[in-house]
Design an enzyme around this catalytic site. Structure first.
Site, short mmCIF file in Angstrom:
data_model
loop_
_atom_site.label_atom_id
_atom_site.label_comp_id
_atom_site.label_asym_id
_atom_site.label_seq_id
_atom_site.Cartn_x
_atom_site.Cartn_y
_atom_site.Cartn_z
N ASP A 153 48.03 -14.04 -20.52
CA ASP A 153 47.70 -12.96 -19.61
C ASP A 153 48.86 -11.97 -19.56
O ASP A 153 50.00 -12.35 -19.26
CB ASP A 153 47.42 -13.53 -18.21
CG ASP A 153 46.61 -12.56 -17.37
OD1 ASP A 153 45.89 -11.71 -17.95
OD2 ASP A 153 46.68 -12.65 -16.14
N HIS A 160 49.24 -1.35 -11.56
CA HIS A 160 49.17 -2.66 -10.90
C HIS A 160 50.57 -3.24 -10.70
O HIS A 160 50.89 -3.76 -9.62
CB HIS A 160 48.32 -3.63 -11.71
CG HIS A 160 48.39 -5.05 -11.22
ND1 HIS A 160 47.85 -5.44 -10.02
CD2 HIS A 160 48.98 -6.16 -11.75
CE1 HIS A 160 48.09 -6.73 -9.83
NE2 HIS A 160 48.77 -7.19 -10.86
N ARG A 169 59.23 -5.59 -3.27
CA ARG A 169 60.48 -4.85 -3.44
C ARG A 169 60.21 -3.36 -3.29
O ARG A 169 60.12 -2.63 -4.29
CB ARG A 169 61.08 -5.10 -4.83
CG ARG A 169 61.44 -6.53 -5.18
CD ARG A 169 61.82 -6.66 -6.66
NE ARG A 169 60.76 -6.16 -7.54
CZ ARG A 169 59.75 -6.91 -7.98
NH1 ARG A 169 59.68 -8.17 -7.67
NH2 ARG A 169 58.82 -6.38 -8.74
N GLU A 226 40.93 -10.25 -10.01
CA GLU A 226 41.72 -9.29 -10.78
C GLU A 226 40.83 -8.74 -11.88
O GLU A 226 40.30 -9.49 -12.70
CB GLU A 226 42.97 -9.94 -11.38
CG GLU A 226 44.03 -10.34 -10.35
CD GLU A 226 45.39 -10.69 -10.97
OE1 GLU A 226 45.45 -11.03 -12.17
OE2 GLU A 226 46.40 -10.63 -10.23
N GLU A 228 40.19 -7.36 -15.21
CA GLU A 228 40.93 -7.34 -16.47
C GLU A 228 39.99 -7.15 -17.66
O GLU A 228 38.78 -7.40 -17.58
CB GLU A 228 41.72 -8.65 -16.68
CG GLU A 228 42.76 -8.92 -15.61
CD GLU A 228 43.82 -9.92 -16.05
OE1 GLU A 228 43.95 -10.19 -17.26
OE2 GLU A 228 44.53 -10.45 -15.16
N ASP A 260 40.53 -12.59 -13.52
CA ASP A 260 41.64 -13.56 -13.44
C ASP A 260 41.84 -13.94 -11.97
O ASP A 260 42.76 -13.47 -11.30
CB ASP A 260 42.90 -12.90 -14.02
CG ASP A 260 44.09 -13.84 -13.97
OD1 ASP A 260 43.90 -15.05 -14.13
OD2 ASP A 260 45.22 -13.34 -13.78
N ARG A 264 46.72 -16.03 -3.96
CA ARG A 264 48.00 -15.34 -3.71
C ARG A 264 48.98 -16.19 -2.93
O ARG A 264 50.20 -16.08 -3.11
CB ARG A 264 47.74 -14.04 -2.95
CG ARG A 264 46.84 -13.06 -3.66
CD ARG A 264 47.42 -12.58 -4.97
NE ARG A 264 46.50 -11.66 -5.65
CZ ARG A 264 46.64 -11.29 -6.92
NH1 ARG A 264 47.63 -11.78 -7.67
NH2 ARG A 264 45.77 -10.46 -7.47
N GLN A 267 50.40 -18.81 -5.25
CA GLN A 267 51.28 -18.12 -6.18
C GLN A 267 52.63 -17.78 -5.55
O GLN A 267 53.69 -17.98 -6.16
CB GLN A 267 50.59 -16.83 -6.66
CG GLN A 267 51.33 -16.09 -7.77
CD GLN A 267 50.53 -14.90 -8.31
OE1 GLN A 267 49.37 -14.70 -7.95
NE2 GLN A 267 51.14 -14.13 -9.20
N LYS A 280 46.49 -19.77 -10.68
CA LYS A 280 45.61 -19.14 -11.65
C LYS A 280 44.71 -20.14 -12.38
O LYS A 280 43.63 -19.78 -12.84
CB LYS A 280 46.45 -18.41 -12.71
CG LYS A 280 47.42 -17.37 -12.17
CD LYS A 280 46.75 -16.04 -11.93
CE LYS A 280 47.77 -14.94 -11.65
NZ LYS A 280 47.14 -13.62 -11.57
N THR A 284 39.09 -18.90 -14.46
CA THR A 284 39.17 -17.56 -15.03
C THR A 284 37.78 -17.27 -15.57
O THR A 284 37.28 -18.04 -16.40
CB THR A 284 40.20 -17.51 -16.18
OG1 THR A 284 41.43 -18.05 -15.72
CG2 THR A 284 40.39 -16.09 -16.69
N THR A 387 45.72 -7.15 -14.60
CA THR A 387 44.89 -6.36 -13.69
C THR A 387 44.98 -4.88 -14.04
O THR A 387 46.08 -4.34 -14.16
CB THR A 387 45.39 -6.54 -12.25
OG1 THR A 387 45.52 -7.92 -12.00
CG2 THR A 387 44.43 -5.90 -11.27
N GLU A 401 46.04 -5.35 -3.80
CA GLU A 401 46.41 -3.94 -3.79
C GLU A 401 45.56 -3.16 -2.77
O GLU A 401 46.08 -2.33 -2.02
CB GLU A 401 46.24 -3.34 -5.18
CG GLU A 401 47.21 -3.94 -6.19
CD GLU A 401 46.80 -3.63 -7.63
OE1 GLU A 401 47.13 -2.55 -8.12
OE2 GLU A 401 46.12 -4.48 -8.25
#
Lengths: 455, 455
Positions: A153, A160, A169, A226, A228, A260, A264, A267, A280, A284, A387, A401
């Protein structure tokens, strides 16, 4: 032909990227539904799938090609193919596409050419011979189209990567390596399932707040999709021989929609320092239809322009023709339907529309990066794009997002609110390509409903 | 029996962890070299491998079992097996172990029992029937023992995690999740190669110093080995049905030596935020011999004791019997031989000796974690333990640790200095188990030489 879609004959030396008679908008296919407005499967598409007839559940699946509302059982008309296309047609007797995908792209191109001619033949005898091999899509079950060899992936959408990075950040959303390295990680191949197969909400270790000392093992509360694009590898490469970006397309069999699924919360707790794993690997989803690279030849476009100040692409990832026409313009739509919406007959709610043309890295750059250390790509390797998000709030390919990390809930037409996915929710991905002078082609659907976690 | 090696009959209900007649130190095997002092392959071991005779290069490989200096061609004596062992013996006609590995552990145990009886038979006719099926190991080529389905690499040595973390975060070497999560990432299955196959130094993006703005694409200058134990999955698990730690061993076919080659400079630049990718996927070496879980039954031990203040194991990873006897005491040795040392007849230089008993997570906990989100394990999945380091300078399973990130070079008996690996260097891994009252068993070797990067 617009400059944007300009093709260079040298780059398009591989049949996979050359426009030819099979793309001609004036082709007259005798299968009527192939001409329906908005059909995903005109004769210019010819996507492959693995299918079995619902009425014959004991019979092994085989491979066919989508045309209008039908799927053509290639193995039932094998004797109609000639020359090198015969062996490729014969491979469609297999229950999955793997054998077919291993053929050289030139040979697959011959199969496509003869399929196109047969489905446009004005010879009544030919039509009569083929017609019994057309099975209504409503009468078949579609299976996982190929057994996935390896699943990688990527993280190729800069939109994204920026959006996701911003949550962690705000001052430096993109890490320093992003514009140099087509970042990717290994996924788990056996997580890949076909559209329609349900997704059970995973359990995992969750630590909802950093101040809580101990995590708990519980169902994920931040389950996400996601959007993709799946890149499906055809001809394998050789170990120790990196793929140059100018030679990449001969290894691409085709593309499929890919969701995908991501937990969260799992993760966030597990991913340091070695990346996502259980967040993940529970599921999928891919669409059952593999759109061939050749079908997409008219929809190539320049690579997404780099911003002023972006570093130069390193030489091993750079090919001028790839930068000029190695992008690919595929529109991707995501929609959400809740159990209540389905019960009340409310149409699925559009979540996003984005386009693969905005990817920071081209398909060829992904293949070149993947193999630049000597690693080989195998037939039936599946490469997720990562994504695909674009500019603006309507082009966000994940709920992470859309909801700014879950902080901004949104309201559905049913009045229900969502941040992340609830049990019973269904995500539907669709994709298509359009270009003036060419016939629209579609990608079918990739859909799955969330089931409650196991007790 | 020491408390340390105490076995609980309940936990050992799976044949894979029960001590039985095949482990008896008094067994009299009629194959003489099986009794050689220090032999890896006494009759108590019976490891599996894929082999072909050097004199018959056209013949497809098949599966055999190591005994002394020989490999027993099981397919050549198939008719000697009885009952359920017959089907398992028949599967040894295949070129790799995959079919054999899919059998239930109870059936594999019958095969082992009958192999043991045949190789200890005092019946001259039986011996005469078997003797032609013994091929000298010197006369065979050993192949990759199984086609790897999925490759997962754990990070289960707390010593290694601490040593590696210390280089980046002196104040907080271990991340907060380490003592809760058996951290792992997906590796690339097609990177796995057999001992003896050479390793070409990978190229990749390197940024030797953070102050350099742009990375360069160049051969890795920080090529490293990692001493690991490979856990080989036998019977698959079912998707959606997590493996409880108390039921894990029925899914373990066996173990092999594993060297997880790592390009530290590629890794440092690429690994944020999604983990290692090209830094690992160029090559992973495993030994040709798979030591069965059952052969290792006498070498179970308690899980490594947790330090005072460590958090409790979460319930889904906790099984009392696993904590009491789910550890496994395997000594692992790494040695380095340079081209000059080989030319001058200097013996390989010992780099480390460590032991799998020190792993922070048990094998059963790794399997339970891997599947706790509903993900399935497949036959022939390969799970690396992660680099196995122990306490003290002599138990460091990678050059990264031995040289403190490359800052402390060391001198070889040839007078050469090393920090990371040079072209022509060979790494040799060995492993063995010893316990009073039982016969020592060994793991063979996992070795590979570094070739210069491609021009």
């Amino acid at each position: 032909m617009s400059a944007e879609h300009a093709h260079n004959a040298d780059y398009a030396a591989h049949t996979a990227t050359a426009i030819n008679a099979t793309h001609d908008a004036s082709l007259q296919c005798w299968v009527e539904s192939a001409h329906d407005a908005g059909s995903d499967f005109p004769v210019q598409n010819l996507p492959f799938a693995s299918f079995s007839k619902l009425a014959e559940p004991q019979t092994a699946p085989r491979c066919g090609v989508g045309i209008g509302h039908w799927i053509l059982d290639i193995s039932a008309i094998e004797e109609l193919f000639e020359g090198e296309a015969q062996a490729a047609a014969h491979a469609c007797r297999q229950p999955q596409l793997n054998a077919l995908m291993a053929f050289p792209s030139s040979q697959l191109s011959l199969l496509r050419q003869q399929l196109s001619q047969l489905l446009c033949s004005q010879d009544a005898a030919v039509q009569a011979r083929i017609r019994p091999a057309l099975v209504a899509q409503a009468d078949v079950q579609l299976h996982l189209p190929f057994k996935v060899s390896g699943y990688t992936d990527f993280f190729a959408s800069i939109h994204h990567a920026t959006n996701a990075g911003q949550l962690f950040r705000p001052d430096q959303p993109l890490l320093p390596n992003y514009k140099y390295v087509p970042i990717a990680y290994n996924g788990r191949a056996n997580s890949v399932q076909v559209s329609g197969d349900k997704v059970t909400r995973p359990k995992g270790q969750l630590r909802p707040a950093a101040e809580l000392a101990a995590p708990a093992f519980a169902p994920s509360a931040r389950l996400d999709h996601e959007v993709e694009l799946g890149i499906v590898i055809g001809q394998a490469s050789t170990r120790g021989q990196p793929i140059a970006p100018g030679a990449a397309w001969q290894h691409v069999f085709g593309f499929c929609l890919l969701n995908d699924w991501s937990a969260r919360d799992i993760q966030a707790w597990e991913y340091q320092p070695l990346g996502p794993f259980l967040a993940k690997s529970f599921a999928t989803s891919i669409a059952p239809w593999v759109i061939t690279a050749e079908a997409l030849a008219p929809f190539h476009c320049p690579a997404a322009p780099r911003s002023a100040g972006d570093p130069a692409v390193l030489p091993h990832l750079l090919d001028d023709q790839d930068m000029a026409s190695g992008g690919i313009a595929i529109t991707l739509d995501a929609a959400l339907s809740t159990a209540r919406m389905r019960a009340e007959g409310i149409a699925a709610h559009t979540l996003s529309r984005s386009n693969a043309r905005s990817l920071y890295w081209t398909v060829a750059q992904m293949l070149a990066h993947h193999t630049c250390n000597g690693s080989a790509l195998d037939t039936a390797d599946l490469l997720g794009s990562g994504t695909i998000s674009g500019e603006g709030d309507s082009a966000l390919g994940s709920l992470l997002e859309i909801t700014r990390g879950g902080s901004q809930r949104f309201t559905l037409p049913s009045g229900e609110e969502r941040s992340f996915l609830q049990d019973g929710d269904e995500i539907i991905l669709r994709g298509h390509c359009e270009r003036a002078g060419f016939v629209r082609i579609g990608f079918g659907e990739c859909r799955a409903t969330i089931l409650a976690a196991q007790p």
